[in-house]
Design an enzyme around this catalytic site. Structure first.
Site, PDB file in Angstrom:
ATOM      1  CB  THR A 126      -0.919   0.000   1.241  1.00 30.96           C
ATOM      2  OG1 THR A 126      -1.641  -1.231   1.260  1.00 30.96           O
ATOM      3  CG2 THR A 126      -1.892   1.157   1.218  1.00 30.96           C
ATOM      4  N   PRO A 128       0.436   5.828  -0.279  1.00 30.77           N
ATOM      5  CG  PRO A 128       1.659   7.621   0.579  1.00 30.77           C
ATOM      6  CD  PRO A 128       1.823   6.285  -0.076  1.00 30.77           C
ATOM      7  CB  ALA A 130      -1.171   2.793  -4.957  1.00 29.93           C
ATOM      8  CB  ILE A 337     -24.650  -7.906  25.810  1.00 28.28           C
ATOM      9  CG1 ILE A 337     -25.628  -8.419  24.724  1.00 28.28           C
ATOM     10  CG2 ILE A 337     -24.673  -8.813  27.044  1.00 28.28           C
ATOM     11  CD1 ILE A 337     -25.305  -9.772  24.145  1.00 28.28           C
ATOM     12  N   GLY A 340     -23.463   0.184  29.819  1.00 32.57           N
ATOM     13  CA  GLY A 340     -22.473   1.240  30.086  1.00 32.57           C
ATOM     14  C   GLY A 340     -21.072   0.671  30.300  1.00 32.57           C
ATOM     15  CD  GLU A 363      -3.782  -9.743   4.318  1.00 31.76           C
ATOM     16  OE1 GLU A 363      -4.116 -10.659   3.561  1.00 31.76           O
ATOM     17  OE2 GLU A 363      -3.029  -9.899   5.300  1.00 31.76           O
TER      18      GLU A 363
HETATM   19  C1  LIG Z   1      -3.831  -1.458  10.575  1.00 33.12           C
HETATM   20  C2  LIG Z   1      -3.533  -1.610   9.120  1.00 33.12           C
HETATM   21  C3  LIG Z   1      -2.566  -2.515   8.718  1.00 33.12           C
HETATM   22  C4  LIG Z   1      -2.245  -2.654   7.374  1.00 33.12           C
HETATM   23  N1  LIG Z   1      -1.221  -3.476   6.997  1.00 33.12           N
HETATM   24  C5  LIG Z   1      -0.791  -3.468   5.711  1.00 33.12           C
HETATM   25  C6  LIG Z   1       0.404  -4.183   5.325  1.00 33.12           C
HETATM   26  O1  LIG Z   1       1.044  -4.862   6.148  1.00 33.12           O
HETATM   27  N2  LIG Z   1       0.833  -4.062   4.055  1.00 33.12           N
HETATM   28  C7  LIG Z   1       0.169  -3.332   3.117  1.00 33.12           C
HETATM   29  O2  LIG Z   1       0.621  -3.282   1.979  1.00 33.12           O
HETATM   30  N3  LIG Z   1      -0.973  -2.650   3.439  1.00 33.12           N
HETATM   31  C8  LIG Z   1      -1.456  -2.699   4.707  1.00 33.12           C
HETATM   32  N4  LIG Z   1      -2.592  -1.991   5.056  1.00 33.12           N
HETATM   33  C9  LIG Z   1      -3.271  -1.199   4.036  1.00 33.12           C
HETATM   34  C10 LIG Z   1      -4.643  -1.740   3.643  1.00 33.12           C
HETATM   35  O3  LIG Z   1      -4.507  -2.928   2.896  1.00 33.12           O
HETATM   36  C11 LIG Z   1      -5.358  -0.621   2.883  1.00 33.12           C
HETATM   37  O4  LIG Z   1      -5.700   0.361   3.841  1.00 33.12           O
HETATM   38  C12 LIG Z   1      -6.581  -1.086   2.144  1.00 33.12           C
HETATM   39  O5  LIG Z   1      -6.232  -1.933   1.079  1.00 33.12           O
HETATM   40  C13 LIG Z   1      -7.447   0.073   1.626  1.00 33.12           C
HETATM   41  O6  LIG Z   1      -6.688   1.022   0.964  1.00 33.12           O
HETATM   42  P1  LIG Z   1      -6.864   2.577   1.357  1.00 33.12           P
HETATM   43  O7  LIG Z   1      -6.708   2.665   2.827  1.00 33.12           O
HETATM   44  O8  LIG Z   1      -5.961   3.389   0.515  1.00 33.12           O
HETATM   45  O9  LIG Z   1      -8.356   2.900   1.010  1.00 33.12           O
HETATM   46  P2  LIG Z   1      -8.975   3.356  -0.457  1.00 33.12           P
HETATM   47  O10 LIG Z   1      -8.468   2.425  -1.459  1.00 33.12           O
HETATM   48  O11 LIG Z   1      -8.640   4.805  -0.595  1.00 33.12           O
HETATM   49  O12 LIG Z   1     -10.471   3.158  -0.197  1.00 33.12           O
HETATM   50  C14 LIG Z   1     -11.329   4.133   0.401  1.00 33.12           C
HETATM   51  C15 LIG Z   1     -12.769   3.644   0.264  1.00 33.12           C
HETATM   52  O13 LIG Z   1     -13.121   3.542  -1.133  1.00 33.12           O
HETATM   53  C16 LIG Z   1     -13.569   2.230  -1.419  1.00 33.12           C
HETATM   54  N5  LIG Z   1     -13.170   1.860  -2.774  1.00 33.12           N
HETATM   55  C17 LIG Z   1     -11.942   1.964  -3.339  1.00 33.12           C
HETATM   56  N6  LIG Z   1     -11.968   1.505  -4.594  1.00 33.12           N
HETATM   57  C18 LIG Z   1     -13.237   1.096  -4.836  1.00 33.12           C
HETATM   58  C19 LIG Z   1     -13.900   0.514  -5.952  1.00 33.12           C
HETATM   59  N7  LIG Z   1     -13.265   0.250  -7.090  1.00 33.12           N
HETATM   60  N8  LIG Z   1     -15.220   0.227  -5.834  1.00 33.12           N
HETATM   61  C20 LIG Z   1     -15.882   0.494  -4.692  1.00 33.12           C
HETATM   62  N9  LIG Z   1     -15.304   1.024  -3.583  1.00 33.12           N
HETATM   63  C21 LIG Z   1     -13.990   1.319  -3.665  1.00 33.12           C
HETATM   64  C22 LIG Z   1     -12.916   1.349  -0.366  1.00 33.12           C
HETATM   65  O14 LIG Z   1     -13.606   0.135  -0.210  1.00 33.12           O
HETATM   66  C23 LIG Z   1     -12.982   2.247   0.859  1.00 33.12           C
HETATM   67  O15 LIG Z   1     -14.268   2.170   1.419  1.00 33.12           O
HETATM   68  C24 LIG Z   1      -2.952  -1.887   6.397  1.00 33.12           C
HETATM   69  C25 LIG Z   1      -3.953  -1.002   6.810  1.00 33.12           C
HETATM   70  C26 LIG Z   1      -4.232  -0.840   8.142  1.00 33.12           C
HETATM   71  C27 LIG Z   1      -5.284   0.174   8.543  1.00 33.12           C
END
Ligand SMILES: Cc1cc2nc3c(=O)[nH]c(=O)nc-3n(C[C@H](O)[C@H](O)[C@H](O)COP(=O)(O)OP(=O)(O)OC[C@H]3O[C@@H](n4cnc5c(N)ncnc54)[C@H](O)[C@@H]3O)c2cc1C
Length: 378
Positions: A126, A128, A130, A337, A340, A363
Protein backbone atom coordinates in the site's frame (compact mmCIF):
# COMPACT_ATOMS: atom_id res chain seq x y z
CA UNK A 1 -17.96 -34.45 4.67
CA UNK A 2 -16.00 -34.25 7.86
CA UNK A 3 -16.62 -31.37 10.28
CA UNK A 4 -14.55 -32.65 13.22
CA UNK A 5 -11.10 -31.45 14.15
CA UNK A 6 -8.46 -34.14 14.68
CA UNK A 7 -7.07 -34.82 18.15
CA UNK A 8 -3.88 -32.98 17.20
CA UNK A 9 -5.85 -29.96 15.99
CA UNK A 10 -7.85 -29.87 19.21
CA UNK A 11 -4.69 -30.12 21.25
CA UNK A 12 -3.17 -27.25 19.26
CA UNK A 13 -6.27 -25.15 19.96
CA UNK A 14 -6.00 -25.84 23.69
CA UNK A 15 -2.30 -24.96 23.68
CA UNK A 16 -2.85 -21.65 21.89
CA UNK A 17 -5.85 -20.80 24.03
CA UNK A 18 -3.90 -21.43 27.21
CA UNK A 19 -0.99 -19.35 25.94
CA UNK A 20 -3.29 -16.51 24.88
CA UNK A 21 -5.27 -16.42 28.10
CA UNK A 22 -2.29 -16.76 30.43
CA UNK A 23 0.50 -14.92 28.64
CA UNK A 24 -1.35 -12.30 26.62
CA UNK A 25 -4.58 -11.73 28.53
CA UNK A 26 -3.16 -9.96 31.59
CA UNK A 27 -1.12 -7.54 29.41
CA UNK A 28 -3.64 -6.70 26.74
CA UNK A 29 -4.84 -3.35 28.04
CA UNK A 30 -1.39 -2.13 28.96
CA UNK A 31 -0.09 -2.73 25.45
CA UNK A 32 -3.23 -1.21 24.00
CA UNK A 33 -2.77 1.98 26.02
CA UNK A 34 0.96 2.34 25.42
CA UNK A 35 0.90 1.17 21.77
CA UNK A 36 4.14 -0.65 22.43
CA UNK A 37 4.99 -3.65 20.30
CA UNK A 38 4.63 -6.67 22.63
CA UNK A 39 8.13 -8.08 22.18
CA UNK A 40 7.95 -10.41 25.19
CA UNK A 41 4.76 -12.01 23.89
CA UNK A 42 6.06 -12.20 20.34
CA UNK A 43 9.25 -13.93 21.49
CA UNK A 44 7.26 -16.54 23.42
CA UNK A 45 4.85 -17.03 20.51
CA UNK A 46 7.85 -17.55 18.25
CA UNK A 47 9.21 -20.24 20.57
CA UNK A 48 5.91 -22.06 20.19
CA UNK A 49 6.31 -21.96 16.41
CA UNK A 50 3.51 -19.48 15.71
CA UNK A 51 5.70 -17.39 13.41
CA UNK A 52 6.30 -20.28 11.03
CA UNK A 53 3.10 -22.29 11.22
CA UNK A 54 2.61 -23.03 7.51
CA UNK A 55 6.20 -23.60 6.42
CA UNK A 56 8.03 -26.90 6.04
CA UNK A 57 10.26 -28.07 8.83
CA UNK A 58 13.18 -28.05 6.38
CA UNK A 59 12.94 -24.22 6.50
CA UNK A 60 12.49 -24.13 10.25
CA UNK A 61 8.69 -24.01 10.14
CA UNK A 62 6.16 -26.01 12.12
CA UNK A 63 5.15 -27.94 8.99
CA UNK A 64 1.42 -27.50 9.61
CA UNK A 65 -1.42 -26.59 7.28
CA UNK A 66 -3.86 -23.71 6.94
CA UNK A 67 -6.46 -25.35 9.19
CA UNK A 68 -3.92 -25.30 12.01
CA UNK A 69 -2.78 -21.82 11.01
CA UNK A 70 -6.34 -20.51 11.18
CA UNK A 71 -6.72 -22.17 14.56
CA UNK A 72 -3.63 -20.35 15.85
CA UNK A 73 -4.70 -16.94 14.52
CA UNK A 74 -8.27 -17.40 15.74
CA UNK A 75 -7.24 -18.36 19.27
CA UNK A 76 -4.66 -15.58 19.61
CA UNK A 77 -7.13 -13.01 18.29
CA UNK A 78 -9.85 -14.23 20.63
CA UNK A 79 -7.68 -12.67 23.35
CA UNK A 80 -5.79 -9.99 21.41
CA UNK A 81 -6.14 -9.02 17.77
CA UNK A 82 -2.81 -7.17 17.85
CA UNK A 83 -0.89 -10.38 18.42
CA UNK A 84 -3.19 -12.11 15.93
CA UNK A 85 -2.42 -9.63 13.16
CA UNK A 86 1.31 -9.87 13.84
CA UNK A 87 1.26 -13.61 13.37
CA UNK A 88 -1.03 -13.30 10.34
CA UNK A 89 0.96 -10.62 8.52
CA UNK A 90 4.28 -12.29 9.28
CA UNK A 91 3.22 -15.77 8.12
CA UNK A 92 0.88 -14.98 5.23
CA UNK A 93 2.52 -11.98 3.66
CA UNK A 94 6.27 -11.50 4.01
CA UNK A 95 7.29 -15.07 4.83
CA UNK A 96 4.86 -16.75 2.46
CA UNK A 97 5.81 -14.45 -0.40
CA UNK A 98 9.47 -15.44 0.01
CA UNK A 99 8.47 -19.10 0.36
CA UNK A 100 6.16 -19.11 -2.67
CA UNK A 101 8.14 -16.91 -5.03
CA UNK A 102 11.71 -16.86 -3.73
CA UNK A 103 14.74 -18.60 -5.24
CA UNK A 104 16.21 -21.46 -3.24
CA UNK A 105 19.01 -19.10 -2.18
CA UNK A 106 16.50 -16.55 -0.90
CA UNK A 107 14.50 -19.23 0.91
CA UNK A 108 17.64 -20.53 2.62
CA UNK A 109 18.74 -17.06 3.64
CA UNK A 110 15.44 -15.70 4.96
CA UNK A 111 13.03 -18.47 5.86
CA UNK A 112 14.76 -20.02 8.89
CA UNK A 113 15.10 -16.60 10.54
CA UNK A 114 11.50 -15.68 9.73
CA UNK A 115 9.86 -18.99 10.58
CA UNK A 116 11.66 -19.06 13.92
CA UNK A 117 10.60 -15.48 14.64
CA UNK A 118 14.20 -14.30 15.05
CA UNK A 119 13.37 -11.85 12.30
CA UNK A 120 10.04 -10.11 11.94
CA UNK A 121 8.74 -9.72 8.41
CA UNK A 122 6.88 -6.84 6.76
CA UNK A 123 5.12 -6.61 3.40
CA UNK A 124 4.76 -3.17 1.87
CA UNK A 125 2.31 -2.89 -0.96
CA UNK A 126 0.00 0.00 0.00
CA UNK A 127 1.05 3.54 -0.86
CA UNK A 128 -0.55 6.88 0.01
CA UNK A 129 -2.12 7.09 -3.46
CA UNK A 130 -2.36 3.34 -4.17
CA UNK A 131 -4.56 1.50 -1.65
CA UNK A 132 -7.38 -0.55 -3.12
CA UNK A 133 -5.85 0.25 -6.50
CA UNK A 134 -2.49 -1.33 -5.76
CA UNK A 135 -1.81 -1.45 -9.49
CA UNK A 136 -1.28 2.30 -9.20
CA UNK A 137 2.00 1.77 -7.30
CA UNK A 138 4.32 4.74 -7.73
CA UNK A 139 7.48 3.60 -5.94
CA UNK A 140 10.14 3.25 -8.61
CA UNK A 141 12.98 0.76 -9.10
CA UNK A 142 15.51 2.20 -11.54
CA UNK A 143 18.07 -0.10 -13.13
CA UNK A 144 21.59 0.59 -11.87
CA UNK A 145 24.34 -1.80 -12.98
CA UNK A 146 23.67 -5.14 -11.33
CA UNK A 147 20.90 -3.82 -9.13
CA UNK A 148 18.06 -1.34 -8.72
CA UNK A 149 17.62 1.99 -6.95
CA UNK A 150 14.32 2.22 -5.07
CA UNK A 151 12.54 5.50 -4.41
CA UNK A 152 9.11 6.01 -2.90
CA UNK A 153 7.05 5.64 0.22
CA UNK A 154 4.68 2.99 1.49
CA UNK A 155 1.97 3.51 4.04
CA UNK A 156 0.21 1.32 6.63
CA UNK A 157 2.89 -1.39 6.66
CA UNK A 158 2.36 -3.86 9.49
CA UNK A 159 5.79 -4.26 11.17
CA UNK A 160 7.05 -1.23 9.23
CA UNK A 161 9.02 -0.07 12.27
CA UNK A 162 9.91 -3.33 14.02
CA UNK A 163 10.44 -5.46 10.91
CA UNK A 164 13.88 -6.88 10.11
CA UNK A 165 13.08 -7.47 6.48
CA UNK A 166 10.37 -6.26 4.11
CA UNK A 167 8.99 -7.32 0.78
CA UNK A 168 8.37 -4.09 -1.13
CA UNK A 169 6.78 -3.45 -4.49
CA UNK A 170 8.13 -1.01 -7.04
CA UNK A 171 7.70 -0.15 -10.70
CA UNK A 172 10.54 -1.54 -12.80
CA UNK A 173 8.85 -1.08 -16.19
CA UNK A 174 6.62 2.00 -16.24
CA UNK A 175 5.19 1.26 -19.71
CA UNK A 176 3.72 -2.07 -18.63
CA UNK A 177 1.14 -1.02 -16.05
CA UNK A 178 0.50 -3.70 -13.42
CA UNK A 179 2.88 -5.99 -15.26
CA UNK A 180 5.65 -3.51 -14.70
CA UNK A 181 5.58 -3.93 -10.91
CA UNK A 182 8.24 -6.11 -9.27
CA UNK A 183 8.84 -7.29 -5.71
CA UNK A 184 12.08 -6.84 -3.78
CA UNK A 185 13.37 -8.11 -0.46
CA UNK A 186 14.87 -5.25 1.52
CA UNK A 187 16.69 -5.79 4.81
CA UNK A 188 16.60 -3.38 7.71
CA UNK A 189 19.82 -1.35 7.67
CA UNK A 190 20.00 -1.12 3.88
CA UNK A 191 21.07 2.50 3.22
CA UNK A 192 18.14 4.66 2.15
CA UNK A 193 15.55 2.31 3.68
CA UNK A 194 13.79 3.41 6.86
CA UNK A 195 10.46 3.45 8.65
CA UNK A 196 8.47 6.68 8.51
CA UNK A 197 5.64 7.82 10.76
CA UNK A 198 4.19 5.21 13.08
CA UNK A 199 0.40 5.37 13.02
CA UNK A 200 -1.66 6.19 16.12
CA UNK A 201 -4.56 3.84 15.58
CA UNK A 202 -8.18 3.32 16.66
CA UNK A 203 -7.56 -0.33 17.39
CA UNK A 204 -4.97 -3.09 17.17
CA UNK A 205 -2.82 -0.52 18.88
CA UNK A 206 -0.07 -2.89 19.99
CA UNK A 207 0.40 -3.88 16.38
CA UNK A 208 3.07 -1.82 14.65
CA UNK A 209 1.80 0.05 11.57
CA UNK A 210 3.97 2.62 9.85
CA UNK A 211 5.20 4.24 6.70
CA UNK A 212 8.20 2.74 4.98
CA UNK A 213 10.44 5.15 3.10
CA UNK A 214 12.93 4.42 0.34
CA UNK A 215 15.32 7.18 -0.70
CA UNK A 216 17.91 6.12 -3.25
CA UNK A 217 17.88 2.70 -1.66
CA UNK A 218 20.12 0.40 -3.68
CA UNK A 219 19.46 -3.35 -3.78
CA UNK A 220 21.33 -5.97 -5.79
CA UNK A 221 19.67 -8.22 -8.39
CA UNK A 222 19.68 -11.02 -5.81
CA UNK A 223 17.05 -9.06 -3.88
CA UNK A 224 14.44 -9.23 -6.62
CA UNK A 225 11.69 -11.59 -5.47
CA UNK A 226 10.06 -13.61 -8.22
CA UNK A 227 10.29 -12.59 -11.84
CA UNK A 228 10.65 -9.01 -13.00
CA UNK A 229 7.17 -7.63 -13.66
CA UNK A 230 5.42 -10.41 -11.71
CA UNK A 231 5.17 -8.52 -8.43
CA UNK A 232 1.54 -7.50 -8.74
CA UNK A 233 0.32 -10.90 -9.95
CA UNK A 234 2.29 -12.62 -7.18
CA UNK A 235 0.87 -10.19 -4.61
CA UNK A 236 -2.68 -11.12 -5.59
CA UNK A 237 -1.79 -14.80 -5.17
CA UNK A 238 -0.28 -14.11 -1.75
CA UNK A 239 -3.41 -12.19 -0.72
CA UNK A 240 -5.58 -15.22 -1.54
CA UNK A 241 -3.92 -16.98 1.38
CA UNK A 242 -3.56 -13.83 3.48
CA UNK A 243 -7.28 -13.15 3.42
CA UNK A 244 -7.93 -16.48 5.12
CA UNK A 245 -5.81 -15.31 8.04
CA UNK A 246 -7.59 -11.92 8.23
CA UNK A 247 -10.85 -13.87 8.25
CA UNK A 248 -9.46 -15.93 11.15
CA UNK A 249 -8.41 -12.72 12.89
CA UNK A 250 -12.00 -11.44 12.64
CA UNK A 251 -13.42 -14.78 13.70
CA UNK A 252 -11.23 -14.86 16.79
CA UNK A 253 -12.24 -11.37 17.86
CA UNK A 254 -15.92 -12.15 17.20
CA UNK A 255 -15.59 -15.19 19.45
CA UNK A 256 -13.78 -13.23 22.13
CA UNK A 257 -16.51 -10.58 22.15
CA UNK A 258 -19.24 -13.22 22.17
CA UNK A 259 -17.66 -15.29 24.96
CA UNK A 260 -17.26 -12.18 27.10
CA UNK A 261 -20.86 -11.10 26.47
CA UNK A 262 -22.23 -14.59 27.16
CA UNK A 263 -20.46 -14.70 30.51
CA UNK A 264 -21.41 -11.15 31.45
CA UNK A 265 -25.07 -11.71 30.55
CA UNK A 266 -25.25 -14.53 33.08
CA UNK A 267 -23.55 -12.51 35.82
CA UNK A 268 -25.20 -9.13 35.45
CA UNK A 269 -28.53 -8.83 37.26
CA UNK A 270 -31.20 -6.20 36.62
CA UNK A 271 -34.86 -6.22 37.67
CA UNK A 272 -33.99 -9.03 40.07
CA UNK A 273 -32.68 -11.53 37.51
CA UNK A 274 -29.70 -12.18 35.25
CA UNK A 275 -29.99 -10.17 32.04
CA UNK A 276 -29.52 -13.46 30.15
CA UNK A 277 -33.06 -14.29 31.23
CA UNK A 278 -34.45 -11.49 29.07
CA UNK A 279 -35.43 -12.70 25.64
CA UNK A 280 -33.95 -9.57 24.03
CA UNK A 281 -30.51 -10.54 25.32
CA UNK A 282 -31.04 -14.23 24.49
CA UNK A 283 -31.87 -13.37 20.88
CA UNK A 284 -28.75 -11.23 20.56
CA UNK A 285 -26.65 -14.12 21.86
CA UNK A 286 -28.44 -16.62 19.62
CA UNK A 287 -27.85 -14.47 16.54
CA UNK A 288 -24.21 -13.95 17.49
CA UNK A 289 -23.63 -17.68 18.00
CA UNK A 290 -25.28 -18.48 14.68
CA UNK A 291 -23.45 -15.91 12.60
CA UNK A 292 -20.11 -16.70 14.22
CA UNK A 293 -20.62 -20.38 13.42
CA UNK A 294 -21.46 -19.52 9.81
CA UNK A 295 -18.30 -17.39 9.59
CA UNK A 296 -16.30 -20.21 11.09
CA UNK A 297 -17.54 -22.64 8.44
CA UNK A 298 -16.48 -20.27 5.66
CA UNK A 299 -13.08 -19.65 7.22
CA UNK A 300 -12.26 -23.31 7.83
CA UNK A 301 -13.57 -24.32 4.40
CA UNK A 302 -11.18 -21.86 2.75
CA UNK A 303 -8.33 -23.18 4.90
CA UNK A 304 -9.25 -26.78 4.11
CA UNK A 305 -9.28 -26.03 0.38
CA UNK A 306 -5.95 -24.25 0.58
CA UNK A 307 -4.45 -27.30 2.29
CA UNK A 308 -5.61 -29.36 -0.69
CA UNK A 309 -3.96 -27.04 -3.18
CA UNK A 310 -7.30 -25.82 -4.52
CA UNK A 311 -7.83 -22.32 -5.89
CA UNK A 312 -9.29 -20.20 -3.08
CA UNK A 313 -9.64 -16.74 -4.60
CA UNK A 314 -13.42 -16.68 -4.21
CA UNK A 315 -13.62 -18.70 -0.99
CA UNK A 316 -10.96 -16.69 0.84
CA UNK A 317 -12.66 -13.44 -0.17
CA UNK A 318 -16.03 -14.79 0.96
CA UNK A 319 -14.56 -15.89 4.29
CA UNK A 320 -12.82 -12.55 4.79
CA UNK A 321 -15.86 -10.50 3.79
CA UNK A 322 -18.32 -12.42 5.92
CA UNK A 323 -16.15 -13.03 8.99
CA UNK A 324 -15.03 -9.41 9.17
CA UNK A 325 -18.55 -8.03 8.85
CA UNK A 326 -19.83 -10.53 11.42
CA UNK A 327 -16.91 -9.55 13.64
CA UNK A 328 -17.83 -5.86 13.53
CA UNK A 329 -21.50 -6.66 14.08
CA UNK A 330 -20.86 -9.14 16.92
CA UNK A 331 -18.51 -6.75 18.71
CA UNK A 332 -21.19 -4.06 18.59
CA UNK A 333 -23.81 -6.48 19.98
CA UNK A 334 -21.40 -7.54 22.72
CA UNK A 335 -20.86 -3.91 23.70
CA UNK A 336 -24.63 -3.45 23.85
CA UNK A 337 -25.00 -6.44 26.16
CA UNK A 338 -22.41 -4.90 28.47
CA UNK A 339 -24.43 -1.68 28.59
CA UNK A 340 -22.47 1.24 30.09
CA UNK A 341 -19.70 -1.15 31.11
CA UNK A 342 -19.23 -1.95 27.43
CA UNK A 343 -18.20 1.67 26.93
CA UNK A 344 -15.38 1.73 29.46
CA UNK A 345 -11.92 0.22 29.38
CA UNK A 346 -12.29 -1.90 32.52
CA UNK A 347 -14.27 -4.40 30.44
CA UNK A 348 -13.20 -6.10 27.20
CA UNK A 349 -16.10 -5.17 24.89
CA UNK A 350 -14.87 -1.76 23.76
CA UNK A 351 -11.50 -3.11 22.65
CA UNK A 352 -12.99 -5.80 20.43
CA UNK A 353 -15.25 -3.12 18.96
CA UNK A 354 -12.24 -0.93 18.10
CA UNK A 355 -9.91 -3.72 17.02
CA UNK A 356 -12.11 -5.77 14.75
CA UNK A 357 -12.96 -2.90 12.40
CA UNK A 358 -9.58 -3.28 10.72
CA UNK A 359 -10.70 -6.62 9.31
CA UNK A 360 -13.14 -4.94 6.90
CA UNK A 361 -10.26 -2.80 5.61
CA UNK A 362 -6.88 -4.58 5.62
CA UNK A 363 -5.87 -6.90 2.75
CA UNK A 364 -8.69 -5.46 0.69
CA UNK A 365 -11.77 -3.67 1.95
CA UNK A 366 -15.20 -5.32 2.03
CA UNK A 367 -15.99 -3.51 -1.21
CA UNK A 368 -12.91 -5.00 -2.86
CA UNK A 369 -13.83 -8.48 -1.57
CA UNK A 370 -17.25 -8.11 -3.19
CA UNK A 371 -15.56 -7.12 -6.45
CA UNK A 372 -13.30 -10.19 -6.27
CA UNK A 373 -16.25 -12.49 -5.51
CA UNK A 374 -18.34 -10.96 -8.31
CA UNK A 375 -15.46 -11.33 -10.77
CA UNK A 376 -15.08 -14.99 -9.81
CA UNK A 377 -18.78 -15.87 -10.05
CA UNK A 378 -19.35 -13.95 -13.28
C1 LIG B 1 -3.83 -1.46 10.58
C2 LIG B 1 -3.53 -1.61 9.12
C3 LIG B 1 -2.57 -2.52 8.72
C4 LIG B 1 -2.24 -2.65 7.37
N1 LIG B 1 -1.22 -3.48 7.00
C5 LIG B 1 -0.79 -3.47 5.71
C6 LIG B 1 0.40 -4.18 5.32
O1 LIG B 1 1.04 -4.86 6.15
N2 LIG B 1 0.83 -4.06 4.05
C7 LIG B 1 0.17 -3.33 3.12
O2 LIG B 1 0.62 -3.28 1.98
N3 LIG B 1 -0.97 -2.65 3.44
C8 LIG B 1 -1.46 -2.70 4.71
N4 LIG B 1 -2.59 -1.99 5.06
C9 LIG B 1 -3.27 -1.20 4.04
C10 LIG B 1 -4.64 -1.74 3.64
O3 LIG B 1 -4.51 -2.93 2.90
C11 LIG B 1 -5.36 -0.62 2.88
O4 LIG B 1 -5.70 0.36 3.84
C12 LIG B 1 -6.58 -1.09 2.14
O5 LIG B 1 -6.23 -1.93 1.08
C13 LIG B 1 -7.45 0.07 1.63
O6 LIG B 1 -6.69 1.02 0.96
P1 LIG B 1 -6.86 2.58 1.36
O7 LIG B 1 -6.71 2.67 2.83
O8 LIG B 1 -5.96 3.39 0.51
O9 LIG B 1 -8.36 2.90 1.01
P2 LIG B 1 -8.98 3.36 -0.46
O10 LIG B 1 -8.47 2.42 -1.46
O11 LIG B 1 -8.64 4.80 -0.60
O12 LIG B 1 -10.47 3.16 -0.20
C14 LIG B 1 -11.33 4.13 0.40
C15 LIG B 1 -12.77 3.64 0.26
O13 LIG B 1 -13.12 3.54 -1.13
C16 LIG B 1 -13.57 2.23 -1.42
N5 LIG B 1 -13.17 1.86 -2.77
C17 LIG B 1 -11.94 1.96 -3.34
N6 LIG B 1 -11.97 1.51 -4.59
C18 LIG B 1 -13.24 1.10 -4.84
C19 LIG B 1 -13.90 0.51 -5.95
N7 LIG B 1 -13.27 0.25 -7.09
N8 LIG B 1 -15.22 0.23 -5.83
C20 LIG B 1 -15.88 0.49 -4.69
N9 LIG B 1 -15.30 1.02 -3.58
C21 LIG B 1 -13.99 1.32 -3.67
C22 LIG B 1 -12.92 1.35 -0.37
O14 LIG B 1 -13.61 0.13 -0.21
C23 LIG B 1 -12.98 2.25 0.86
O15 LIG B 1 -14.27 2.17 1.42
C24 LIG B 1 -2.95 -1.89 6.40
C25 LIG B 1 -3.95 -1.00 6.81
C26 LIG B 1 -4.23 -0.84 8.14
C27 LIG B 1 -5.28 0.17 8.54
Amino acid sequence: MEFAFSDDQQMLRRTVREFAENEIGPKVMNYDETQEFPWDIVRKAAELGFFGVIFPESYGGAGLGYVEYVTVVEELSRVDGSVGISVAAHNSLCTNHIYECGSEEQRRRYLPRLTGGTWIGAWSLTEPTAGSDAGGTRTTARRDGDGFILNGSKTFTTHGTVGDVAVVFAVTDSDKGKHGISAFIVEKGTPGFRPGKKENKLGLRASDTSEVIMEDCRVGDAQMLGERGHGFVDAMKILDGGRISIAALALGMARGAYDAALKYAQERAQFGRAISEFQAIQFMLADMATRIDAASLLVYRAAWMKDRGMKVTKESSMAKLYASEVGVWAAERALQIFGGYGYVKDFPAEKYYRDVKLCTIGEGTSEIQRMVIAREIL
